[in-house]
Design an enzyme around this catalytic site. Structure first.
Site, PDB file in Angstrom:
ATOM      1  N   ASN A  16      12.513  73.353  86.354  1.00  0.00           N
ATOM      2  CA  ASN A  16      13.288  72.654  85.334  1.00  0.00           C
ATOM      3  C   ASN A  16      14.765  73.040  85.386  1.00  0.00           C
ATOM      4  OD1 ASN A  16      11.817  75.121  84.354  1.00  0.00           O
ATOM      5  ND2 ASN A  16      13.436  74.974  82.809  1.00  0.00           N
ATOM      6  N   ASP A  60      11.329  71.603  79.282  1.00  0.00           N
ATOM      7  CA  ASP A  60      11.049  72.797  80.071  1.00  0.00           C
ATOM      8  C   ASP A  60       9.698  72.707  80.790  1.00  0.00           C
ATOM      9  OD1 ASP A  60      11.749  75.386  81.047  1.00  0.00           O
ATOM     10  OD2 ASP A  60      10.496  76.323  79.523  1.00  0.00           O
TER      11      ASP A  60
END
Length: 151
Positions: free
Chosen positions: A10, A52
């Site tokens: 991420n 995330d």
């Protein structure tokens, strides 16, 4: 095919308001040439990941018929709650779908562009308070191993 496959994580910082754009090449499935290391293709699963999800989970490789022709496939169940199947030779999207109806951050994946269609109600942007977001920051499917039933 002489390729190896892996996923990139991420983007940062997690606060999505601080990093505009798609944040290429995060959240991407990569195919690289084993001899040269050169990238042959990349498929970004969650442009501008604001949850995330860190899409580094296992890739399942198989060969199955697609439109009547045996095709090399890569299947990946992502932490974003979507299962992707790609042609592992060229990275073309074959199919993408939610693995559970509870997944609400995306309405669907646009199969023409490969881009997930966000539901703004479950965005993490600074000017919005969202609740009941699914998947959570832990992801729908973490980094456990998968099995493929061809039943």
């Amino acid at each position: 095919l002489n390729l190896f496959y892996y996923g990139s994580g991420n983007p940062a910082p997690w606060n999505e308001t601080m990093r505009p754009g798609d944040n290429k090449w995060t959240m991407t499935i990569w195919a690289r040439d084993l001899d040269t290391g050169e990238a042959k293709w990349g498929y970004q699963k969650t442009p501008h990941d604001e949850w995330d999800f860190a899409g580094v989970n296992q890739m399942i490789l198989s060969d199955h018929k697609v439109d009547g022709k045996v095709t090399p496939l890569l299947t990946h169940i992502d932490r974003n709650g979507i299962m992707y199947t790609l042609n592992r030779d060229n990275g073309n999207l074959i199919q993408a779908a939610k693995v559970d109806p509870a997944v609400n951050v995306f309405k669907k994946v646009d199969l023409k562009t490969g881009t997930p269609v966000r539901d703004p109600e479950f965005s993490t942007r600074m000017d919005h308070k969202s609740t009941n977001v699914c998947p959570s920051a832990m992801g729908f499917h973490n980094q456990g191993l998968d099995a493929l039933d061809l039943g």
